[in-house]
Design an enzyme around this catalytic site. Structure first.
Site, PDB file in Angstrom:
ATOM      1  N   HIS A 134       0.834  -1.222   0.000  1.00 52.32           N
ATOM      2  CA  HIS A 134       0.000   0.000   0.000  1.00 52.32           C
ATOM      3  C   HIS A 134       0.860   1.259   0.000  1.00 52.32           C
ATOM      4  CE1 HIS A 134      -3.197  -2.809   1.372  1.00 52.32           C
ATOM      5  NE2 HIS A 134      -2.206  -3.297   2.111  1.00 52.32           N
TER       6      HIS A 134
ATOM      7  N   SER B 242      13.731  22.430 -15.673  1.00 50.77           N
ATOM      8  CA  SER B 242      12.518  23.205 -15.871  1.00 50.77           C
ATOM      9  C   SER B 242      12.912  24.585 -16.382  1.00 50.77           C
ATOM     10  CB  SER B 242      11.767  23.335 -14.546  1.00 50.77           C
ATOM     11  OG  SER B 242      10.916  24.466 -14.579  1.00 50.77           O
TER      12      SER B 242
ATOM     13  N   LYS C  54      14.761  22.188 -10.392  1.00 48.07           N
ATOM     14  CA  LYS C  54      14.156  20.932 -10.813  1.00 48.07           C
ATOM     15  C   LYS C  54      15.104  20.021 -11.573  1.00 48.07           C
ATOM     16  CE  LYS C  54      10.239  19.899 -10.629  1.00 48.07           C
ATOM     17  NZ  LYS C  54       9.061  20.499 -11.296  1.00 48.07           N
TER      18      LYS C  54
ATOM     19  N   GLU D 194       8.850   8.992 -16.850  1.00 47.51           N
ATOM     20  CA  GLU D 194       7.427   9.315 -17.009  1.00 47.51           C
ATOM     21  C   GLU D 194       6.911   8.860 -18.380  1.00 47.51           C
ATOM     22  OE1 GLU D 194       6.649  13.464 -15.150  1.00 47.51           O
ATOM     23  OE2 GLU D 194       8.793  13.276 -15.445  1.00 47.51           O
TER      24      GLU D 194
END
Ligand code: ARG
Length: 470
Positions: free
Chosen positions: A168, A289, A295, A302
């Site tokens: 979980h 970024s 960043k 992704e």
């Protein structure tokens, strides 16, 4: 819709079937009918298939050896033209099969007209597409193996590196990072062998089924099958030209594999986030970024996570295209290629990017260990201690451990920092040796059952995989 020309005049009548037609197709008919922009990718397979077919026709004395030689020479020239980017693909000629045949006619004249003896575009495309998908299975299986090797190398390096194991996404029990890597090696092995299983089943040659019913010529289907590397010819002509489940099976295997990649990708996204801090990708696999200078984004992970959408979509596309089609060939089936090609490209890209990321990624063993210690991950070990050293029933031990965890949590302490008096307030028989059981190293070392996370197990498994994937 690029070609807005008025309806095609008479001279556009098809070279292939113009005999019974009085005029050429409407522009929009040509537009919807043409597949050349997609199926030009089958040119290698189409030429390979035509060579095998013409050689067989000559061996069976259906055409002359001289014709077969002329055809072979012409096909070689066409291959060279396509390779060099000199071939002019024409929409008017619909698909790769007719583009190549028309060019062959230009190059060698009359013998080209004999190539299509005892063949139809239906068995031709079925053969070409099978050859293409078969090669894709080989290439994807090899790409999976490259990724497995990258993971095995990491497993070997980090066989004893403790990290939190989750259920979980809540800290559950300590595991080792090597064990985690090898979990993916196992699932990828199923993916790899799924591609190879699909390959085995598809490796029958449809060539010779012709339009749907077979041919009245003394063809040698064993010969063409063998030439093209198939195990045998397909046994039923109707099935030969109607079947696309070989592509569906490859797409299903791809979708499952893409799902696995998405899980690993998600973990890379989590691990490289500052909140976990377990892993870092170098500049080579990060993006910045344009507005937030701090960043480092794991874009490749992704995108690997996202690919399953397109790949599973390709499976759905083809499954629905094929649904309810009566035997044998229907033009619907021309819609089989775009989705399949795209999914295969996506898979090759995602597998390579994932292998690149795994190679590139460095693990912060201290941060993983710290996270494992912080999350009360050895609570189960405490309960097991109460069972094995004190003789409590597991349910009672679970209850007592819960009370001890609550006490530690209330004081803001880790389990191994909680004074023994506090533990004894819950269970007076707890001894000093409890602290040994509470260490994350003791916890993973104790899980030496077959398939468990003990570092010795993991090191042995990593060695076994390394040997196997050599
Ligand atoms: N371009 C077609 C396809 O990909 C080739 C087969 C055409 N056969 C036919 N009977 N029209 O499916």
């Amino acid at each position: 819709m690029k070609d807005k020309s008025p309806d095609s005049p008479n001279e556009k009548k098809s070279q292939m079937w113009g005999g019974r037609f009085e005029r050429g197709p409407a522009a929009i008919m040509e537009e919807i009918n043409a597949s050349i922009d997609i199926d030009r990718r089958l040119w290698r397979e189409d030429i390979e298939g035509s060579k095998a077919h013409s050689a067989m026709l000559a061996a069976a004395k259906i055409i002359t050896q001289a014709d077969a030689q002329a055809i072979r020479g012409g096909l070689d020239r066409i291959a060279a033209e396509i390779e060099a980017g000199e071939f002019v693909f024409s929409k008017r000629l619909e698909d790769i099969h007719m583009n190549i045949e028309a060019r062959l006619k230009e190059l060698i004249g009359e013998p080209a007209s004999r190539l299509h003896t005892a063949r139809s575009r239906n068995d031709q495309v079925a053969t070409d597409f099978r050859l293409f998908v078969r090669r894709a299975c080989d290439e994807l299986a090899a790409a999976v193996e490259t990724l497995q090797k990258a993971l095995v190398a990491k497993a070997e390096k980090h066989a004893g590196a403790v990290m939190p194991g989750y259920t979980h996404l809540q800290t559950a029990q300590p595991v080792t990072y090597g064990h985690h890597c090898l979990a993916y090696v196992e699932m990828l092995e199923r993916d790899r062998t799924r591609f190879l299983d699909a390959r085995k089943r598809m490796n029958e040659c449809p060539l010779g089924a012709a339009a749907l019913a077979g041919v009245p010529y003394p063809i040698d289907r064993d010969m063409t099958a063998k030439t093209l590397g198939f195990d045998r010819p397909t046994a039923n002509s109707l099935d030969s030209v109607s079947a696309r489940d070989f592509a569906l099976e490859t797409l299903a295997a791809s979708a499952i594999c893409a799902g696995h990649l998405s899980r690993l990708a998600e973990e890379i996204v989590l691990w490289t986030s500052p909140h976990f801090g377990f892993a870092a990708l170098t500049d080579a696999f990060s993006t910045g970024s344009s507005i937030m200078p701090q960043k480092r984004n794991p874009d490749a992970a992704e995108l690997c996570r996202a690919k399953v959408g397109r790949v599973a979509g390709a499976f759905t596309t083809l499954a629905i295209v094929m649904k309810g089609l009566p035997l044998a060939y229907s033009k619907d089936m021309q819609e089989d290629k775009a989705a399949t090609f795209e999914a295969i490209d996506d898979m090759a890209l995602a597998l390579a990017a994932m292998a690149g990321m795994i190679d590139d990624m460095s693990m912060n063993e201290a941060a993983m260990r710290e996270a494992a210690i912080r999350g009360f991950s050895t609570a189960t070990d405490l309960a097991d201690y109460l069972v094995r050293n004190i003789g409590l029933a597991f349910r009672e031990a679970h209850h007592a451990t819960g009370a001890i965890v609550a006490a530690a949590e209330a004081k803001g302490l880790r389990l191994d920092q909680l004074p023994i008096e506090e533990m004894r307030a819950v269970e007076p028989r707890i001894g000093e040796d409890i602290f040994k059981a509470l260490s994350v190293d003791a916890s993973v070392a104790a899980r030496a059952s077959y398939g468990g996370t003990a570092p010795a197990n993991v090191a042995a498994e990593a060695r076994r995989w390394k040997e196997r994937l050599k």
